[in-house]
Design a protein around this motif. Structure first.
Motif, short mmCIF file in Angstrom:
data_model
loop_
_atom_site.label_atom_id
_atom_site.label_comp_id
_atom_site.label_asym_id
_atom_site.label_seq_id
_atom_site.Cartn_x
_atom_site.Cartn_y
_atom_site.Cartn_z
N SER A 128 22.79 48.36 95.50
CA SER A 128 22.95 46.90 95.47
C SER A 128 23.22 46.43 94.04
CB SER A 128 21.69 46.23 96.01
OG SER A 128 21.86 44.83 96.10
N LEU A 129 23.98 45.36 93.92
CA LEU A 129 24.30 44.74 92.64
C LEU A 129 24.17 43.23 92.79
CD1 LEU A 129 27.61 46.68 91.87
CD2 LEU A 129 25.50 46.91 90.55
N VAL A 130 23.64 42.57 91.77
CA VAL A 130 23.56 41.11 91.82
C VAL A 130 23.64 40.55 90.40
CG1 VAL A 130 21.03 41.08 91.73
CG2 VAL A 130 22.25 39.13 92.73
N TRP A 131 24.37 39.44 90.25
CA TRP A 131 24.53 38.77 88.96
C TRP A 131 23.57 37.60 88.86
CZ3 TRP A 131 28.05 40.03 85.04
CH2 TRP A 131 29.02 41.00 85.36
N LYS A 132 23.09 37.37 87.65
CA LYS A 132 22.37 36.13 87.36
C LYS A 132 23.37 34.99 87.49
CE LYS A 132 19.26 34.10 83.91
NZ LYS A 132 18.69 34.23 82.55
N PRO A 133 22.96 33.81 88.02
CA PRO A 133 23.91 32.73 88.26
C PRO A 133 24.74 32.30 87.06
CG PRO A 133 21.88 32.28 89.42
CD PRO A 133 21.63 33.51 88.59
N ASP A 134 24.22 32.48 85.83
CA ASP A 134 25.02 32.12 84.67
C ASP A 134 25.89 33.27 84.17
OD1 ASP A 134 23.21 33.80 83.48
OD2 ASP A 134 22.35 32.31 82.12
N GLY A 135 25.85 34.41 84.87
CA GLY A 135 26.69 35.54 84.52
C GLY A 135 26.23 36.34 83.31
N SER A 136 25.02 36.08 82.81
CA SER A 136 24.57 36.74 81.58
C SER A 136 23.92 38.10 81.83
CB SER A 136 23.58 35.84 80.83
OG SER A 136 22.41 35.62 81.60
N ARG A 137 23.48 38.36 83.04
CA ARG A 137 22.81 39.62 83.33
C ARG A 137 23.22 40.16 84.69
NH1 ARG A 137 16.60 39.21 80.98
NH2 ARG A 137 17.19 38.74 78.83
N LEU A 138 23.09 41.47 84.82
CA LEU A 138 23.45 42.16 86.05
C LEU A 138 22.28 43.02 86.51
CD1 LEU A 138 25.72 43.11 88.10
CD2 LEU A 138 26.10 45.01 86.52
N GLY A 139 21.87 42.83 87.76
CA GLY A 139 20.81 43.64 88.33
C GLY A 139 21.41 44.78 89.14
N ILE A 140 20.85 45.98 88.95
CA ILE A 140 21.34 47.18 89.62
C ILE A 140 20.19 47.86 90.35
CG2 ILE A 140 22.41 49.45 89.29
CD1 ILE A 140 23.70 48.39 86.76
N VAL A 141 20.41 48.19 91.61
CA VAL A 141 19.39 48.86 92.42
C VAL A 141 19.96 50.19 92.89
CG1 VAL A 141 17.93 48.71 94.46
CG2 VAL A 141 18.48 46.64 93.18
N SER A 142 19.16 51.24 92.81
CA SER A 142 19.62 52.55 93.27
C SER A 142 18.94 52.94 94.57
CB SER A 142 19.34 53.62 92.21
OG SER A 142 18.01 54.10 92.32
N SER A 143 19.50 53.94 95.23
CA SER A 143 18.96 54.39 96.52
C SER A 143 17.60 55.05 96.37
CB SER A 143 19.94 55.37 97.17
OG SER A 143 20.18 56.47 96.31
N CYS A 144 17.20 55.38 95.14
CA CYS A 144 15.90 56.02 94.90
C CYS A 144 14.83 55.01 94.47
CB CYS A 144 16.03 57.11 93.85
SG CYS A 144 16.97 58.53 94.43
N GLY A 145 15.15 53.72 94.52
CA GLY A 145 14.14 52.71 94.25
C GLY A 145 14.12 52.17 92.84
N VAL A 146 15.07 52.52 92.01
CA VAL A 146 15.11 52.01 90.64
C VAL A 146 15.76 50.62 90.63
CG1 VAL A 146 16.08 52.37 88.33
CG2 VAL A 146 15.21 54.31 89.64
N VAL A 147 15.16 49.70 89.87
CA VAL A 147 15.75 48.39 89.65
C VAL A 147 15.93 48.21 88.14
CG1 VAL A 147 15.52 45.90 89.96
CG2 VAL A 147 14.63 47.46 91.70
N ASP A 148 17.17 48.06 87.69
CA ASP A 148 17.48 47.88 86.27
C ASP A 148 18.17 46.54 86.05
OD1 ASP A 148 16.49 50.34 85.45
OD2 ASP A 148 18.41 51.37 85.71
N LEU A 149 17.92 45.96 84.89
CA LEU A 149 18.56 44.69 84.52
C LEU A 149 19.32 44.91 83.22
CD1 LEU A 149 18.69 41.76 85.58
CD2 LEU A 149 16.81 41.22 84.03
N TYR A 150 20.60 44.58 83.22
CA TYR A 150 21.46 44.80 82.05
C TYR A 150 22.01 43.48 81.53
CZ TYR A 150 21.56 49.79 83.11
OH TYR A 150 21.20 51.10 83.33
N ASP A 151 22.09 43.37 80.20
CA ASP A 151 22.81 42.26 79.60
C ASP A 151 24.30 42.47 79.81
OD1 ASP A 151 20.70 40.73 78.56
OD2 ASP A 151 20.51 42.06 76.83
N SER B 186 22.89 57.05 93.76
CA SER B 186 23.83 56.08 94.32
C SER B 186 23.33 54.65 94.10
CB SER B 186 24.01 56.33 95.82
OG SER B 186 24.68 57.54 96.04
N VAL B 187 24.25 53.78 93.67
CA VAL B 187 23.94 52.36 93.51
C VAL B 187 23.98 51.71 94.89
CG1 VAL B 187 24.63 50.19 92.45
CG2 VAL B 187 24.88 52.33 91.18
#
Length: 256
Positions: free
Chosen positions: A228-251, A225-226
């Motif tokens: 939390s989600l957060v965008w970089k202020p310029d909108g170029s990247r998206l941070g994704i956090v899962s309930s199991c402790g994973v933090v991913d950063l996507y272009d 399950s996701v």
């Protein structure tokens, strides 16, 4: 013991508000530089667990937090006092501010969404709130960009205008792999929203005609399950956090 339910930076990023499940909100002064001294500058106690928090851009000296007993409270930093903006009978699942920062909305376990305007107070009027929406289920994914995006555990993602009118609804109930929608976040422009699910993130964008379109989903195996989600202020990247402790950063390659 307690759980951190929500956190938000002040509009100038010099303070950080922490909402805790043990009936309290702490405001930390963190400064503008990494080495600045950190200290607690405000503390707000609640009669029940704090469940959500938002810091409106146009209200640098006020935070708004929700509680398990259904209250939405205004914490005033200048005098360290709190005042109930409005009370409901349902658990506050989420809070978010309008892009301009002059309004907030709250979502509740019974599916309702309420709106509050700070201009009512600033103009000397009585604080007022209005029930905008009765959603089919409890709302956990809530965000405000060009529209209000709301979703829960019924397999539907809905877009509402600021007066509560339905603009578009997307139904995924026929997809057995679609689970509960848990969080949502608009990009800085407010024209694209990502909604978290189980092993998936769903993307919706506003087309040239001002209509919301389904941009498909990205499946991420073993993400779970996701949370939390957060965008970089310029909108170029998206941070994704899962309930199991994973933090991913996507272009965020939205136009490719």
């Amino acid at each position: 013991s307690y759980i951190v339910r929500s956190m938000a930076f002040s509009p100038d990023s010099s303070k950080l508000a922490i909402a805790q499940s043990d009936n309290i909100v702490f405001i930390y002064k963190v400064g503008f530089e990494w080495g600045d001294k950190k200290s607690i500058c405000n503390k707000f106690s609640s009669s029940s667990s704090v469940t959500a928090l938002t810091w409106p851009m146009a209200q640098p000296n006020e935070i708004v937090y929700g509680t398990a007993e259904g209250k939405v409270v205004d914490g005033q930093l200048r005098n360290n006092k709190s005042a109930t903006l409005y009370s409901t009978s349902s658990y506050v699942t989420n809070l978010c501010s309008s892009p301009e920062g002059d309004r907030i909305i709250s979502s509740h376990l019974d599916g309702t969404i309420y709106r509050f305007l700070f201009s009512d107070i600033e103009n000397g009027g009585r604080p007022s709130h209005a029930r905008l929406v009765i959603h089919p289920c409890g709302i956990y994914a809530l965000s405000w960009g060009r529209s209000i995006c709301a979703a829960g555990n019924d397999g539907r993602v809905c877009f509402y205008d600021e007066d509560g009118g339905t603009e578009r609804e997307f139904d995924f109930t026929s997809d057995s792999k679609c689970k509960d929608f848990t969080t949502a976040s608009f990009n800085p422009a407010g024209e694209t929203v990502v909604v978290g699910n189980y092993d998936r993130i769903y993307v919706f964008s506003l087309n040239r005609d001002g209509i919301w379109e389904d941009g498909g989903f990205k499946e991420i195996l073993n993400l779970y399950s996701v949370s939390s989600l957060v965008w970089k202020p310029d909108g170029s990247r998206l941070g994704i956090v899962s309930s199991c402790g994973v933090v991913d950063l996507y272009d965020a390659c939205l136009r490719r």
